[in-house]
Design a protein around this motif. Structure first.
Motif, mmCIF file in Angstrom:
data_model
loop_
_atom_site.group_PDB
_atom_site.id
_atom_site.type_symbol
_atom_site.label_atom_id
_atom_site.label_comp_id
_atom_site.label_asym_id
_atom_site.label_seq_id
_atom_site.Cartn_x
_atom_site.Cartn_y
_atom_site.Cartn_z
ATOM 1 N N THR A 1 3.480 -3.707 -13.108
ATOM 2 C CA THR A 1 4.772 -3.613 -13.790
ATOM 3 C C THR A 1 4.971 -2.218 -14.364
ATOM 4 O O THR A 1 6.022 -1.591 -14.169
ATOM 5 N N ARG A 2 3.968 -1.733 -15.072
ATOM 6 C CA ARG A 2 4.084 -0.406 -15.688
ATOM 7 C C ARG A 2 4.091 0.701 -14.634
ATOM 8 O O ARG A 2 4.765 1.724 -14.799
ATOM 9 N N GLY A 3 3.341 0.501 -13.556
ATOM 10 C CA GLY A 3 3.352 1.475 -12.470
ATOM 11 C C GLY A 3 4.707 1.570 -11.800
ATOM 12 O O GLY A 3 5.155 2.651 -11.414
ATOM 13 N N TRP A 4 5.368 0.418 -11.664
ATOM 14 C CA TRP A 4 6.716 0.399 -11.086
ATOM 15 C C TRP A 4 7.684 1.185 -11.969
ATOM 16 O O TRP A 4 8.474 1.993 -11.474
ATOM 17 N N LEU A 5 7.609 0.965 -13.276
ATOM 18 C CA LEU A 5 8.474 1.711 -14.183
ATOM 19 C C LEU A 5 8.133 3.199 -14.167
ATOM 20 O O LEU A 5 9.033 4.048 -14.174
ATOM 21 N N ARG A 6 6.839 3.516 -14.143
ATOM 22 C CA ARG A 6 6.432 4.922 -14.108
ATOM 23 C C ARG A 6 6.922 5.616 -12.841
ATOM 24 O O ARG A 6 7.275 6.805 -12.857
ATOM 25 N N SER A 7 6.973 4.895 -11.725
ATOM 26 C CA SER A 7 7.365 5.503 -10.458
ATOM 27 C C SER A 7 8.809 5.985 -10.462
ATOM 28 O O SER A 7 9.190 6.791 -9.603
#
Length: 407
Positions: free
Chosen positions: A373-379
């Motif tokens: 989830t956080r990786g998706w937002l960071r991307s």
């Protein structure tokens, strides 16, 4: 540099493999000793530290292998690109930690080698190789993002010093950095021709940093303020008002590095792991062992094909650069593609997890699901950092395709 044949490279590969095995701290291999996650970046705060990551960094740096292709007189190992690549491959193959993560190695060092005075090279490059100084990049400003050349941070002649006043934004890890390579305005009558490139000690009076909290919950970026900061005259790299050429060159190295990180695994700001296997685990498979959702299967396949094509393209570009002087405007193509594919991959990862890919905290979600989830937002930042995708498309149009400016 010498032209090493296949037998010489094989011997060098054996030497590297044996040295890594003999010198890797056992605490890092076993995972038994705690290590500061910031240690991989080095810097003043780790001077005299016995953190296993710092011990590893020092051992590799003693051989010049943190920047293996840099000249020996500046702390590097003076190796060929082929030898440097062998070191990189052996580190990965053996499961060794990267000894040093450094904006100094990735971005600043290469332009210092090209533009700096001999005194500046001998002062700063060995410290970069040894991880003694952690650097940050002072480029973007509140009113100068995509149009970077409109920056307004002033740099005035103050006798024996330059006096700097202004603000930077999205300065990665400025609150942890020791020094900053910074674009400043030394001539207000010109735009691109009025910019200079200076090196600033972040411990100087008048420097202030404020972390920015992102939607992912992290705070890797900062606002940076310069209030009557005095910088020695010899900290200006190149000529006065000649900083724009250095800035463009450094951005090519930055884009190359961002893209290289994507090609190596999980994607810039994304989550590592095999996307197809994750999808099978959450969505299920049909009687032939294929991902059950045919549409999702097709989109994942297309993304994996695009990523593989990008990695082959990056390898070809690297080979072509052997006969050239560093990266070119082609890095904008790679950076644009890498950002697009990384964002698509993160979205597919979350989609495959379904409701389990929407967790933020608390029970009911595994660590990998929360990271997704956080990786998706960071991307979401992939298409902004290192030059926005729109800016990179303009670079491609002008400098690669040779298209005329719109009328």
């Amino acid at each position: 540099m010498a032209d090493f044949g296949a037998s010489d490279l094989d011997a060098f590969r054996t030497e590297v493999r044996e040295w890594l095995a003999a010198n890797y701290p056992p605490e890092l291999r076993d995972g038994g000793a705690p290590t500061d996650p910031e240690a991989i970046w080095g810097g003043r705060r780790f001077e005299g530290s016995d953190d296993p990551q710092i011990v590893w960094m020092r051992r590799v740096a003693e051989r010049g292998w943190t920047a293996p292709s840099w000249p020996k007189e500046y702390g590097g190992a003076g190796l060929s690109r082929e030898q440097a690549r062998i070191i990189e491959k052996e580190l990965a193959a053996g499961g060794y930690r990267v000894p040093l993560a450094s904006f100094g190695v990735w971005m600043l060092g290469p332009v210092l080698l090209e533009y700096a005075s001999e005194e500046q090279k001998r002062e700063h490059l060995p410290k970069i190789v040894r991880g003694e100084i952690r650097w940050c990049q002072g480029y973007s400003e509140p009113g100068a993002g995509s149009d970077l050349a409109s920056l307004q941070t002033r740099c005035e002649d103050a006798g024996e010093h330059w006096k700097i006043n202004g603000q930077k934004v999205w300065t990665s890890y400025a609150d942890k950095a020791d020094w900053c390579f910074c674009l400043v305005r030394t001539d207000t009558s010109k735009k691109h021709e009025g910019i200079s490139f200076v090196l600033i000690d972040m411990s100087s009076p008048g420097v202030e940093t404020r972390p920015i909290r992102l939607i992912s919950g992290e705070s890797p970026f900062c606002e940076t303020f310069f209030n009557d900061v005095l910088v020695p005259k010899n900290n200006l790299v190149g000529r006065v008002n000649g900083g724009w050429d250095i800035a463009k060159r450094l951005l090519q190295y930055e884009r190359q590095n961002i893209s290289g990180g994507f090609g190596a695994g999980g994607g810039a700001g994304g989550v590592a792991g095999d996307l197809a296997q994750v999808a099978k685990d959450y969505v299920g498979t049909d009687e032939e062992g294929r991902l059950e959702d045919a549409d999702l299967r097709a989109r994942i396949t297309r993304n994996k094909m695009d990523v593989h094509a990008l990695q082959l393209t990056m390898a070809r570009i690297a080979a072509e650069q052997k006969a050239s002087n560093g990266p070119s405007a082609v890095t904008s193509i790679v950076k644009y593609a890498a950002a697009s594919f990384a964002q698509e991959r993160s979205e597919l990862m979350v989609e495959a997890m379904g409701s389990q890919g929407l967790g933020w905290s608390g029970e009911g979600f595994s660590p990998d699901e929360l990271r997704a989830t956080r990786g998706w937002l960071r991307s979401k930042g992939n298409s902004i950092e290192g030059g926005t995708s729109e800016v990179n498309l303009n670079v491609i149009a002008k400098r690669v395709l040779g298209l005329p400016d719109p009328k």
